[in-house]
Structure formats: C-alpha cells, structure tokens
Design a protein around this motif. Structure first.
Motif, mmCIF file in Angstrom:
data_model
loop_
_atom_site.group_PDB
_atom_site.id
_atom_site.type_symbol
_atom_site.label_atom_id
_atom_site.label_comp_id
_atom_site.label_asym_id
_atom_site.label_seq_id
_atom_site.Cartn_x
_atom_site.Cartn_y
_atom_site.Cartn_z
ATOM 1 N N MET A 203 9.137 24.177 0.045
ATOM 2 C CA MET A 203 9.070 22.784 0.448
ATOM 3 C C MET A 203 10.376 22.118 0.031
ATOM 4 N N LEU A 204 11.022 21.420 0.962
ATOM 5 C CA LEU A 204 12.241 20.659 0.674
ATOM 6 C C LEU A 204 12.001 19.197 1.025
ATOM 7 N N ALA A 205 12.589 18.315 0.252
ATOM 8 C CA ALA A 205 12.473 16.881 0.545
ATOM 9 C C ALA A 205 13.857 16.255 0.489
ATOM 10 N N SER A 206 14.094 15.330 1.395
ATOM 11 C CA SER A 206 15.350 14.578 1.385
ATOM 12 C C SER A 206 15.198 13.385 2.306
ATOM 13 N N SER A 207 16.161 12.506 2.257
ATOM 14 C CA SER A 207 16.227 11.445 3.249
ATOM 15 C C SER A 207 16.954 12.022 4.454
ATOM 16 N N CYS A 208 16.198 12.416 5.441
ATOM 17 C CA CYS A 208 16.818 13.034 6.618
ATOM 18 C C CYS A 208 17.480 11.998 7.515
ATOM 19 N N TRP A 209 17.329 10.726 7.189
ATOM 20 C CA TRP A 209 18.083 9.676 7.864
ATOM 21 C C TRP A 209 19.512 9.662 7.332
ATOM 22 N N LEU A 210 19.651 9.920 6.038
ATOM 23 C CA LEU A 210 20.968 9.924 5.408
ATOM 24 C C LEU A 210 21.624 11.300 5.408
ATOM 25 N N VAL A 211 20.828 12.324 5.222
ATOM 26 C CA VAL A 211 21.355 13.661 5.015
ATOM 27 C C VAL A 211 21.407 14.426 6.341
ATOM 28 N N ARG A 212 22.608 14.797 6.725
ATOM 29 C CA ARG A 212 22.808 15.610 7.930
ATOM 30 C C ARG A 212 22.428 17.040 7.564
ATOM 31 N N HIS A 213 21.519 17.629 8.340
ATOM 32 C CA HIS A 213 20.966 18.926 7.960
ATOM 33 C C HIS A 213 20.766 19.824 9.179
ATOM 34 N N HIS A 214 20.685 21.121 8.905
ATOM 35 C CA HIS A 214 20.342 22.088 9.947
ATOM 36 C C HIS A 214 19.966 23.416 9.317
ATOM 37 N N MET A 215 19.307 24.240 10.111
ATOM 38 C CA MET A 215 18.977 25.595 9.700
ATOM 39 C C MET A 215 19.095 26.510 10.907
ATOM 40 N N HIS A 216 19.279 27.785 10.626
ATOM 41 C CA HIS A 216 19.479 28.759 11.691
ATOM 42 C C HIS A 216 18.729 30.030 11.312
ATOM 43 N N VAL A 217 17.886 30.502 12.209
ATOM 44 C CA VAL A 217 17.153 31.747 11.998
ATOM 45 C C VAL A 217 17.504 32.685 13.132
ATOM 46 N N GLU A 218 17.976 33.869 12.795
ATOM 47 C CA GLU A 218 18.368 34.851 13.808
ATOM 48 C C GLU A 218 17.160 35.587 14.376
ATOM 49 N N GLU A 219 16.244 36.002 13.501
ATOM 50 C CA GLU A 219 15.092 36.763 13.970
ATOM 51 C C GLU A 219 13.911 36.524 13.045
ATOM 52 N N GLY A 220 12.731 36.839 13.552
ATOM 53 C CA GLY A 220 11.509 36.652 12.792
ATOM 54 C C GLY A 220 10.679 35.533 13.389
ATOM 55 N N ASN A 221 9.544 35.299 12.773
ATOM 56 C CA ASN A 221 8.623 34.253 13.216
ATOM 57 C C ASN A 221 8.423 33.258 12.085
ATOM 58 N N ARG A 222 8.598 31.997 12.396
ATOM 59 C CA ARG A 222 8.426 30.987 11.367
ATOM 60 C C ARG A 222 7.908 29.704 11.986
ATOM 61 N N ILE A 223 7.271 28.924 11.136
ATOM 62 C CA ILE A 223 6.804 27.591 11.508
ATOM 63 C C ILE A 223 7.319 26.632 10.443
ATOM 64 N N VAL A 224 7.944 25.563 10.879
ATOM 65 C CA VAL A 224 8.379 24.501 9.977
ATOM 66 C C VAL A 224 7.535 23.266 10.293
ATOM 67 N N THR A 225 6.976 22.670 9.271
ATOM 68 C CA THR A 225 6.326 21.377 9.444
ATOM 69 C C THR A 225 7.211 20.346 8.768
ATOM 70 N N ALA A 226 7.582 19.340 9.522
ATOM 71 C CA ALA A 226 8.415 18.246 9.012
ATOM 72 C C ALA A 226 7.555 16.997 8.973
ATOM 73 N N TRP A 227 7.294 16.512 7.770
ATOM 74 C CA TRP A 227 6.470 15.322 7.557
ATOM 75 C C TRP A 227 7.395 14.147 7.282
ATOM 76 N N TYR A 228 7.188 13.042 7.967
ATOM 77 C CA TYR A 228 8.043 11.878 7.757
ATOM 78 C C TYR A 228 7.314 10.592 8.122
ATOM 79 N N MET A 229 7.969 9.480 7.821
ATOM 80 C CA MET A 229 7.417 8.151 8.090
ATOM 81 C C MET A 229 8.295 7.448 9.104
#
Length: 186
Positions: free
Chosen positions: A127-153
C-alpha cells in the motif's frame, strides 16, 4: 457537476462490486486514520452529508451503495494490467492522500514519484499513499497479472456537500504543503 452512481455500479453486478470492496475500504480507511486523521474525519463528514442529501432527494440506488460503502474515500479506481504514463491527478484535493494497493502475480515493478526523486519497489500486497495531485507518478509492468486499486477523494464531491478543506499532513516539523512549491517547478 451531476452526482450519480457510476455506470459500473448500477444493477445487480454493481451491488456485488460494492460488497466485494468492503474489506479493502476498511483497510485503506484505517491506514488513512493513522496517516492523516483530519482527512479521515473530513471523509466521514462528506459521506454523512452525502447520505443526508441522497435521503432528501430519495436517490435509492445511490443510497444502497452509500449504506454499503465502507471507505472514507469517495472514489476507487480498479486498474487491471495497465501501464500508467507519468501523471498527476488534478481532480483530487492537493492536501489529500490517495492510497494505492496492488495484488497479483507479476515481476517486481517500480512506482516512481518523479518530482520527489523517490522510487518504491511495488510488490504485490503493498500500500502506498501520497498526494497524487502534487506528486507526479507512474509505474510500468512488463508481464504478469496485477490489479491496482486507487482510493481517493474527489474535490468536487467535498465541495458539493460543503466539507471544509483539511490542513496538509505533517511529519515532525516538515509540512507536506512545502511540496507544493517543488511540484510546481517540475
């Protein structure tokens, strides 16, 4: 701004989705209570006011979901097997935390908070938390199966029900709001 239940959550399948998110909603809410108690309370206040508004206008489908929604966050995005380009989330409050969780079977991936110069090994179950309004972010997955849940207001929902803004989270003497100047430069 028109407040309505997401198309995905309408009907019987939508009811099942809301129910299946309950455990995760409780976990991310508990984490937010520890990280940013004022934001947690603002989320509770927003949900209560939203419930009062829904009752007043007899919006039965939305009422059904609000009664079963266990999170103080008012939005969740479920993202399956996708790469994300570097971005910010401008529809959120800058002082608010977003919480992202991940599950699945995949090779290790890096979550990059670009303008902070921080990279996290983002293994399944984290679990990661940040202000995603302020923090420029990204992730990259080459292979595999994943689910990301992003909770925000969503800022618009807090504004709709008149929930006041919270202060930025603080750690010791450093204020999270100090990042505003830095993020504006990147």
């Amino acid at each position: 701004f028109a407040l309505d239940v997401s198309a995905t959550l309408k009907g019987v399948n939508g009811h099942n989705i809301t129910t299946s998110l309950q455990r995760s909603g409780i976990l991310v809410s508990a984490a937010l209570w520890v990280m940013h108690p004022d934001l947690y309370l603002a989320g509770i206040k927003t949900q209560v006011r939203l419930g009062e508004w829904v009752s007043q206008y007899q919006l039965h489908d939305m009422c059904y979901h609000l009664q079963r929604w266990t999170s103080v966050f008012n939005v969740v995005s479920v993202i399956c097997n996708r790469r994300s380009a570097p971005h910010r989330d401008p529809k959120c409050r800058p002082e608010a935390f977003d919480i992202m969780t991940t599950t699945g079977n995949y090779h290790p991936v890096i979550m990059d908070f670009i303008n902070l110069g921080i990279k996290f090994l983002y293994n399944s179950g984290l679990m990661l938390a940040s202000s995603c309004w302020l923090v420029r972010h990204h992730m990259h997955v080459e292979e595999g199966n994943r689910i990301v849940t992003a909770w925000y207001m969503r800022d618009s929902i807090h504004n709709f029900v008149g929930t006041p803004r919270t202060e930025y989270a603080q750690y010791g003497n450093a204020k999270y709001s100090d990042l505003v100047e830095k993020s504006a430069c990147v």
